[in-house]
Scaffold this active site. Structure first.
Site, PDB file in Angstrom:
ATOM      1  N   GLY A  13      42.137  34.522  47.306  1.00 51.78           N
ATOM      2  CA  GLY A  13      42.395  33.306  48.079  1.00 51.78           C
ATOM      3  C   GLY A  13      42.045  32.141  47.170  1.00 51.78           C
ATOM      4  O   GLY A  13      40.887  31.963  46.795  1.00 51.78           O
ATOM      5  N   ALA A  14      43.090  31.401  46.764  1.00 57.50           N
ATOM      6  CA  ALA A  14      42.857  30.278  45.843  1.00 57.50           C
ATOM      7  C   ALA A  14      43.027  28.950  46.578  1.00 57.50           C
ATOM      8  O   ALA A  14      43.450  27.957  46.010  1.00 57.50           O
ATOM      9  CB  ALA A  14      43.809  30.377  44.651  1.00 57.50           C
ATOM     10  N   VAL A  17      38.395  26.860  49.701  1.00 59.30           N
ATOM     11  CA  VAL A  17      37.109  27.531  49.462  1.00 59.30           C
ATOM     12  C   VAL A  17      37.185  28.382  48.191  1.00 59.30           C
ATOM     13  O   VAL A  17      36.279  28.346  47.356  1.00 59.30           O
ATOM     14  CB  VAL A  17      36.705  28.412  50.672  1.00 59.30           C
ATOM     15  CG1 VAL A  17      35.386  29.132  50.379  1.00 59.30           C
ATOM     16  CG2 VAL A  17      36.575  27.573  51.930  1.00 59.30           C
ATOM     17  N   ASP A  37      45.977  34.916  44.550  1.00 59.86           N
ATOM     18  CA  ASP A  37      46.551  34.369  45.781  1.00 59.86           C
ATOM     19  C   ASP A  37      47.976  34.891  45.903  1.00 59.86           C
ATOM     20  O   ASP A  37      48.581  35.311  44.905  1.00 59.86           O
ATOM     21  CB  ASP A  37      46.550  32.826  45.768  1.00 59.86           C
ATOM     22  CG  ASP A  37      46.612  32.229  47.178  1.00 59.86           C
ATOM     23  OD1 ASP A  37      45.572  31.723  47.662  1.00 59.86           O
ATOM     24  OD2 ASP A  37      47.704  32.268  47.799  1.00 59.86           O
ATOM     25  N   ASN A  99      43.913  37.165  60.401  1.00 60.26           N
ATOM     26  CA  ASN A  99      43.042  37.365  59.244  1.00 60.26           C
ATOM     27  C   ASN A  99      42.619  38.827  59.073  1.00 60.26           C
ATOM     28  O   ASN A  99      42.377  39.279  57.954  1.00 60.26           O
ATOM     29  CB  ASN A  99      41.834  36.420  59.310  1.00 60.26           C
ATOM     30  CG  ASN A  99      42.229  34.996  58.953  1.00 60.26           C
ATOM     31  OD1 ASN A  99      43.367  34.750  58.548  1.00 60.26           O
ATOM     32  ND2 ASN A  99      41.323  34.059  59.090  1.00 60.26           N
ATOM     33  N   HIS A 179      28.262  33.897  62.914  1.00 51.08           N
ATOM     34  CA  HIS A 179      28.744  32.581  62.478  1.00 51.08           C
ATOM     35  C   HIS A 179      29.678  32.059  63.564  1.00 51.08           C
ATOM     36  O   HIS A 179      30.882  32.195  63.482  1.00 51.08           O
ATOM     37  CB  HIS A 179      29.482  32.756  61.150  1.00 51.08           C
ATOM     38  CG  HIS A 179      29.967  31.475  60.555  1.00 51.08           C
ATOM     39  ND1 HIS A 179      29.134  30.409  60.300  1.00 51.08           N
ATOM     40  CD2 HIS A 179      31.199  31.094  60.130  1.00 51.08           C
ATOM     41  CE1 HIS A 179      29.841  29.429  59.750  1.00 51.08           C
ATOM     42  NE2 HIS A 179      31.092  29.820  59.645  1.00 51.08           N
TER      43      HIS A 179
END
Ligand code: TXD
Length: 312
Positions: A13-14, A17, A37, A99, A179
Protein backbone atom coordinates in the site's frame (compact mmCIF):
# COMPACT_ATOMS: atom_id res chain seq x y z
CA UNK A 1 27.24 1.13 5.13
CA UNK A 2 26.52 -0.84 1.95
CA UNK A 3 22.77 -1.00 1.30
CA UNK A 4 22.92 -4.83 1.13
CA UNK A 5 23.72 -4.94 4.85
CA UNK A 6 20.43 -3.40 5.89
CA UNK A 7 17.37 -5.44 6.89
CA UNK A 8 14.49 -5.58 4.41
CA UNK A 9 11.03 -4.17 5.05
CA UNK A 10 8.14 -4.47 2.60
CA UNK A 11 5.39 -1.88 2.82
CA UNK A 12 2.22 -2.92 1.01
CA UNK A 13 0.00 0.00 0.00
CA UNK A 14 1.78 3.11 -1.25
CA UNK A 15 -0.98 5.51 -0.24
CA UNK A 16 -0.72 8.16 2.43
CA UNK A 17 0.19 5.88 5.34
CA UNK A 18 2.29 3.45 3.30
CA UNK A 19 4.37 6.06 1.49
CA UNK A 20 4.99 8.06 4.67
CA UNK A 21 5.95 4.87 6.53
CA UNK A 22 8.38 3.94 3.74
CA UNK A 23 9.85 7.44 3.76
CA UNK A 24 10.42 7.42 7.52
CA UNK A 25 12.06 3.96 7.40
CA UNK A 26 14.57 4.86 4.68
CA UNK A 27 15.26 8.33 6.04
CA UNK A 28 16.03 6.91 9.48
CA UNK A 29 18.33 4.36 7.83
CA UNK A 30 16.46 1.46 9.44
CA UNK A 31 16.04 -0.83 6.42
CA UNK A 32 15.85 -1.13 2.67
CA UNK A 33 12.22 -0.85 1.62
CA UNK A 34 10.11 -2.52 -1.07
CA UNK A 35 6.97 -0.46 -1.66
CA UNK A 36 4.10 -2.39 -3.29
CA UNK A 37 0.81 -1.10 -4.67
CA UNK A 38 -1.73 -2.20 -7.29
CA UNK A 39 -1.72 1.18 -9.04
CA UNK A 40 0.68 0.98 -11.98
CA UNK A 41 3.65 3.33 -11.81
CA UNK A 42 2.63 4.93 -8.52
CA UNK A 43 4.89 3.00 -6.09
CA UNK A 44 7.71 3.20 -8.65
CA UNK A 45 7.26 6.96 -8.94
CA UNK A 46 7.14 7.53 -5.19
CA UNK A 47 10.18 5.29 -4.61
CA UNK A 48 12.20 7.07 -7.30
CA UNK A 49 11.24 10.44 -5.86
CA UNK A 50 12.39 9.29 -2.38
CA UNK A 51 15.69 7.93 -3.78
CA UNK A 52 16.31 11.32 -5.39
CA UNK A 53 16.16 12.84 -1.89
CA UNK A 54 18.93 10.46 -0.69
CA UNK A 55 21.85 12.73 -1.70
CA UNK A 56 20.27 15.57 0.28
CA UNK A 57 19.03 13.59 3.30
CA UNK A 58 22.17 11.45 3.32
CA UNK A 59 20.62 8.03 3.85
CA UNK A 60 22.33 4.86 2.60
CA UNK A 61 19.23 2.69 2.57
CA UNK A 62 17.29 2.06 -0.64
CA UNK A 63 13.67 1.93 -1.70
CA UNK A 64 12.13 0.28 -4.77
CA UNK A 65 8.53 0.55 -5.91
CA UNK A 66 6.73 -2.32 -7.61
CA UNK A 67 3.37 -3.82 -8.57
CA UNK A 68 4.53 -7.39 -7.99
CA UNK A 69 5.61 -9.43 -4.99
CA UNK A 70 8.78 -10.92 -6.44
CA UNK A 71 11.00 -8.21 -4.94
CA UNK A 72 9.49 -8.73 -1.46
CA UNK A 73 11.14 -12.15 -1.00
CA UNK A 74 12.79 -12.74 2.39
CA UNK A 75 11.58 -9.54 4.02
CA UNK A 76 12.25 -9.22 7.74
CA UNK A 77 9.05 -7.23 8.26
CA UNK A 78 5.98 -6.67 6.09
CA UNK A 79 3.84 -3.64 6.93
CA UNK A 80 0.33 -3.90 5.45
CA UNK A 81 -1.32 -0.52 4.85
CA UNK A 82 -3.30 -1.38 1.70
CA UNK A 83 -7.00 -0.87 1.63
CA UNK A 84 -9.68 1.74 1.65
CA UNK A 85 -9.51 4.61 4.14
CA UNK A 86 -12.50 6.15 5.89
CA UNK A 87 -14.53 8.98 4.46
CA UNK A 88 -16.70 11.31 6.59
CA UNK A 89 -19.69 9.39 7.98
CA UNK A 90 -17.97 5.99 7.68
CA UNK A 91 -17.05 3.91 10.69
CA UNK A 92 -13.97 1.70 10.72
CA UNK A 93 -16.29 -1.32 10.65
CA UNK A 94 -17.85 -0.15 7.35
CA UNK A 95 -14.51 -0.86 5.74
CA UNK A 96 -14.50 -4.44 6.90
CA UNK A 97 -15.71 -6.51 3.95
CA UNK A 98 -13.67 -4.76 1.27
CA UNK A 99 -10.49 -4.57 3.26
CA UNK A 100 -10.81 -8.20 4.36
CA UNK A 101 -10.63 -9.23 0.71
CA UNK A 102 -7.60 -6.99 0.09
CA UNK A 103 -5.71 -8.07 3.22
CA UNK A 104 -6.35 -11.80 2.60
CA UNK A 105 -4.92 -11.52 -0.90
CA UNK A 106 -1.83 -9.65 0.29
CA UNK A 107 -1.11 -12.04 3.16
CA UNK A 108 -1.21 -14.97 0.74
CA UNK A 109 1.38 -13.27 -1.46
CA UNK A 110 3.77 -12.17 1.28
CA UNK A 111 3.57 -15.15 3.66
CA UNK A 112 4.77 -17.62 1.03
CA UNK A 113 7.70 -15.41 -0.04
CA UNK A 114 8.75 -14.25 3.42
CA UNK A 115 7.84 -17.15 5.73
CA UNK A 116 9.98 -15.80 8.58
CA UNK A 117 8.71 -12.22 8.42
CA UNK A 118 6.91 -10.30 11.11
CA UNK A 119 3.63 -8.84 9.85
CA UNK A 120 2.57 -5.40 11.07
CA UNK A 121 -1.02 -4.72 10.09
CA UNK A 122 -2.21 -1.11 9.77
CA UNK A 123 -5.33 -1.48 7.58
CA UNK A 124 -8.69 -0.79 9.25
CA UNK A 125 -10.73 -2.12 10.92
CA UNK A 126 -7.46 -2.80 12.62
CA UNK A 127 -8.09 -5.52 15.18
CA UNK A 128 -10.15 -7.57 12.75
CA UNK A 129 -7.65 -7.24 9.90
CA UNK A 130 -4.86 -8.30 12.27
CA UNK A 131 -6.81 -11.39 13.31
CA UNK A 132 -7.47 -12.14 9.66
CA UNK A 133 -3.79 -11.74 8.74
CA UNK A 134 -2.82 -14.11 11.56
CA UNK A 135 -5.34 -16.75 10.39
CA UNK A 136 -4.46 -16.48 6.71
CA UNK A 137 -0.69 -16.44 7.24
CA UNK A 138 -0.56 -19.47 9.54
CA UNK A 139 2.26 -17.60 11.37
CA UNK A 140 2.94 -17.88 15.07
CA UNK A 141 0.87 -15.32 17.01
CA UNK A 142 4.06 -13.55 18.11
CA UNK A 143 4.77 -12.56 14.49
CA UNK A 144 1.45 -10.94 13.56
CA UNK A 145 0.93 -7.59 15.27
CA UNK A 146 -1.47 -4.71 14.67
CA UNK A 147 -0.62 -1.02 14.91
CA UNK A 148 -3.17 1.11 16.76
CA UNK A 149 -2.19 1.50 20.42
CA UNK A 150 0.95 3.51 19.69
CA UNK A 151 -1.14 5.96 17.66
CA UNK A 152 -4.03 6.16 20.12
CA UNK A 153 -1.57 6.62 23.00
CA UNK A 154 0.35 9.30 21.09
CA UNK A 155 -2.88 11.20 20.57
CA UNK A 156 -3.71 10.81 24.25
CA UNK A 157 -0.21 12.00 25.24
CA UNK A 158 -0.52 15.03 22.98
CA UNK A 159 -3.95 16.02 24.29
CA UNK A 160 -2.80 15.54 27.90
CA UNK A 161 0.29 17.69 27.24
CA UNK A 162 -1.94 20.54 26.06
CA UNK A 163 -3.70 20.54 29.45
CA UNK A 164 -0.51 19.95 31.45
CA UNK A 165 1.29 22.67 29.45
CA UNK A 166 4.36 20.52 28.81
CA UNK A 167 6.06 18.91 25.82
CA UNK A 168 4.10 15.92 24.40
CA UNK A 169 7.03 13.51 24.86
CA UNK A 170 7.14 14.26 28.59
CA UNK A 171 3.81 12.53 29.09
CA UNK A 172 3.73 8.73 29.32
CA UNK A 173 0.33 7.25 28.58
CA UNK A 174 -1.42 4.07 27.56
CA UNK A 175 -4.50 3.41 25.49
CA UNK A 176 -5.63 -0.22 25.40
CA UNK A 177 -8.37 -2.23 23.71
CA UNK A 178 -9.63 -2.29 20.16
CA UNK A 179 -8.93 0.55 17.72
CA UNK A 180 -12.45 1.93 17.72
CA UNK A 181 -14.97 3.84 19.75
CA UNK A 182 -14.46 1.46 22.66
CA UNK A 183 -10.71 2.03 23.01
CA UNK A 184 -9.66 2.40 26.64
CA UNK A 185 -7.50 5.30 27.76
CA UNK A 186 -5.96 4.39 31.12
CA UNK A 187 -5.42 7.58 33.16
CA UNK A 188 -4.23 5.68 36.24
CA UNK A 189 -1.25 4.37 34.20
CA UNK A 190 -0.56 7.70 32.46
CA UNK A 191 2.02 9.93 34.05
CA UNK A 192 3.78 13.29 33.89
CA UNK A 193 7.03 13.61 35.85
CA UNK A 194 6.27 10.30 37.54
CA UNK A 195 2.83 11.36 38.82
CA UNK A 196 -0.39 9.77 37.51
CA UNK A 197 -2.44 12.31 35.58
CA UNK A 198 -5.37 11.46 37.88
CA UNK A 199 -3.49 13.45 40.54
CA UNK A 200 -2.74 16.36 38.22
CA UNK A 201 -5.98 17.04 36.36
CA UNK A 202 -9.65 17.11 37.43
CA UNK A 203 -11.81 14.14 36.41
CA UNK A 204 -13.93 16.20 33.96
CA UNK A 205 -10.79 17.28 32.07
CA UNK A 206 -9.50 13.72 31.92
CA UNK A 207 -12.88 12.43 30.72
CA UNK A 208 -12.96 15.09 27.98
CA UNK A 209 -9.42 14.14 26.88
CA UNK A 210 -10.38 10.44 26.85
CA UNK A 211 -13.31 11.27 24.58
CA UNK A 212 -11.17 13.38 22.26
CA UNK A 213 -8.69 10.49 22.04
CA UNK A 214 -11.45 8.03 21.14
CA UNK A 215 -12.58 10.45 18.43
CA UNK A 216 -8.99 11.29 17.40
CA UNK A 217 -9.25 9.56 14.02
CA UNK A 218 -12.58 11.03 13.00
CA UNK A 219 -11.48 14.55 14.06
CA UNK A 220 -8.79 14.35 11.36
CA UNK A 221 -11.12 12.67 8.80
CA UNK A 222 -13.60 15.53 9.25
CA UNK A 223 -10.88 18.14 8.73
CA UNK A 224 -9.23 16.46 5.73
CA UNK A 225 -12.53 15.41 4.12
CA UNK A 226 -10.79 13.25 1.54
CA UNK A 227 -8.76 10.82 3.61
CA UNK A 228 -7.61 9.90 7.09
CA UNK A 229 -4.57 10.57 9.26
CA UNK A 230 -1.13 9.47 8.13
CA UNK A 231 1.68 11.45 9.80
CA UNK A 232 1.11 10.09 13.31
CA UNK A 233 0.01 6.64 12.02
CA UNK A 234 3.25 6.26 10.03
CA UNK A 235 5.36 7.42 13.01
CA UNK A 236 3.57 4.82 15.09
CA UNK A 237 4.17 1.96 12.64
CA UNK A 238 7.83 2.94 12.28
CA UNK A 239 8.35 2.96 16.06
CA UNK A 240 7.27 -0.71 16.00
CA UNK A 241 9.60 -1.47 13.05
CA UNK A 242 12.43 0.23 14.95
CA UNK A 243 11.84 -1.77 18.16
CA UNK A 244 11.68 -5.06 16.22
CA UNK A 245 14.74 -4.49 14.02
CA UNK A 246 16.86 -3.23 16.92
CA UNK A 247 15.56 -6.02 19.18
CA UNK A 248 15.14 -3.27 21.74
CA UNK A 249 12.49 -4.89 23.92
CA UNK A 250 10.73 -1.53 23.99
CA UNK A 251 7.25 -1.71 25.50
CA UNK A 252 4.59 -0.36 23.14
CA UNK A 253 0.82 -0.82 23.12
CA UNK A 254 0.06 -3.10 20.15
CA UNK A 255 -2.79 -5.24 18.93
CA UNK A 256 -1.74 -8.82 19.75
CA UNK A 257 -3.28 -12.25 20.16
CA UNK A 258 -4.23 -12.83 23.78
CA UNK A 259 -4.64 -16.23 25.29
CA UNK A 260 -5.75 -15.52 28.83
CA UNK A 261 -3.73 -12.34 29.44
CA UNK A 262 -5.97 -9.58 30.85
CA UNK A 263 -8.70 -12.25 31.10
CA UNK A 264 -9.13 -12.22 27.29
CA UNK A 265 -8.92 -15.52 25.42
CA UNK A 266 -8.20 -16.34 21.79
CA UNK A 267 -8.67 -12.83 20.48
CA UNK A 268 -6.62 -9.89 19.21
CA UNK A 269 -6.72 -6.79 21.41
CA UNK A 270 -4.51 -3.79 22.18
CA UNK A 271 -2.25 -4.19 25.23
CA UNK A 272 1.35 -3.22 26.07
CA UNK A 273 3.96 -5.65 24.75
CA UNK A 274 7.71 -5.78 24.57
CA UNK A 275 8.93 -5.99 20.95
CA UNK A 276 12.04 -7.57 19.48
CA UNK A 277 13.39 -9.65 16.60
CA UNK A 278 10.96 -12.49 17.30
CA UNK A 279 8.00 -10.07 17.29
CA UNK A 280 6.15 -10.02 20.60
CA UNK A 281 8.64 -10.89 23.34
CA UNK A 282 6.19 -10.56 26.19
CA UNK A 283 2.72 -9.25 27.00
CA UNK A 284 3.06 -6.75 29.83
CA UNK A 285 0.18 -7.03 32.29
CA UNK A 286 -0.62 -3.68 33.91
CA UNK A 287 -2.61 -3.48 37.09
CA UNK A 288 -5.85 -1.88 35.91
CA UNK A 289 -8.67 -0.29 37.86
CA UNK A 290 -11.92 -2.30 37.84
CA UNK A 291 -13.37 0.34 35.48
CA UNK A 292 -10.52 0.06 32.94
CA UNK A 293 -10.52 -3.75 33.13
CA UNK A 294 -14.28 -3.86 32.43
CA UNK A 295 -13.89 -1.39 29.53
CA UNK A 296 -11.06 -3.48 28.07
CA UNK A 297 -13.17 -6.65 28.18
CA UNK A 298 -16.07 -4.82 26.50
CA UNK A 299 -13.76 -3.54 23.77
CA UNK A 300 -12.34 -7.05 23.18
CA UNK A 301 -15.87 -8.50 22.99
CA UNK A 302 -16.74 -5.99 20.27
CA UNK A 303 -13.69 -7.14 18.30
CA UNK A 304 -14.78 -10.77 18.79
CA UNK A 305 -18.27 -10.01 17.43
CA UNK A 306 -16.78 -8.37 14.34
CA UNK A 307 -14.32 -11.22 13.81
CA UNK A 308 -17.22 -13.71 13.90
CA UNK A 309 -18.73 -11.88 10.90
CA UNK A 310 -15.69 -12.89 8.82
CA UNK A 311 -16.77 -16.55 9.03
CA UNK A 312 -13.19 -17.76 9.10
O1 TXD B 1 -4.26 3.24 13.45
C1 TXD B 1 -4.37 2.68 12.39
N1 TXD B 1 -4.18 1.37 12.30
C2 TXD B 1 -4.69 3.44 11.17
C3 TXD B 1 -5.24 2.72 10.04
C4 TXD B 1 -4.38 4.81 11.03
C5 TXD B 1 -4.53 5.45 9.84
C6 TXD B 1 -5.04 4.78 8.65
N2 TXD B 1 -5.56 3.48 8.90
C7 TXD B 1 -5.98 2.64 7.77
O2 TXD B 1 -4.83 2.39 6.92
C8 TXD B 1 -6.99 3.26 6.83
O3 TXD B 1 -8.29 3.20 7.38
C9 TXD B 1 -6.81 2.37 5.61
O4 TXD B 1 -7.50 1.13 5.82
C10 TXD B 1 -5.30 2.10 5.61
C11 TXD B 1 -4.53 2.97 4.58
O5 TXD B 1 -4.79 4.32 4.78
P1 TXD B 1 -4.24 5.41 3.74
O6 TXD B 1 -4.60 6.72 4.27
O7 TXD B 1 -2.82 5.11 3.41
O8 TXD B 1 -5.13 5.07 2.47
P2 TXD B 1 -4.80 5.38 0.92
O9 TXD B 1 -3.99 6.62 0.79
O10 TXD B 1 -6.09 5.27 0.21
O11 TXD B 1 -3.85 4.18 0.50
C12 TXD B 1 -4.27 2.87 0.38
C13 TXD B 1 -3.46 2.28 -0.74
C14 TXD B 1 -3.80 2.85 -2.14
O12 TXD B 1 -2.62 3.38 -2.73
C15 TXD B 1 -4.34 1.65 -2.91
O13 TXD B 1 -4.01 1.66 -4.29
C16 TXD B 1 -3.64 0.51 -2.19
O14 TXD B 1 -3.72 0.86 -0.82
N3 TXD B 1 -4.24 -0.80 -2.41
C17 TXD B 1 -3.50 -1.91 -2.59
N4 TXD B 1 -2.17 -2.10 -2.61
C18 TXD B 1 -1.72 -3.36 -2.80
N5 TXD B 1 -2.56 -4.41 -2.99
C19 TXD B 1 -3.90 -4.26 -2.97
N6 TXD B 1 -4.69 -5.31 -3.15
C20 TXD B 1 -4.43 -2.96 -2.78
N7 TXD B 1 -5.68 -2.44 -2.74
C21 TXD B 1 -5.56 -1.12 -2.49
Amino acid sequence: MSSTLFPKVTVVGAGFVGATTAERIVEKGLANVVLVDVVEGMPQGKALDMMESAPIEGFGTTIVGTNSYEETKDSDIVVITAGLARKPGMSRDDLQAKNAEIVSGIVKEVASRSPKAILIVVTNPLDIMTYLAWKKSGFDRKRVIGMAGVLDSARYRYFLSLELKCAPHEVEAVVLGGHGDLMVAVPESSTYQGKPVTQLLPKEKIDAINKRTQDGGIEIVNLLKTGSAYYAPSSSAVSMVDAILKDSGKVLPCCVYLNGEYGIKEMYCGVPVSLGREGVKKVVELKLSAESQAALKKSAEHVREQVMKLNL
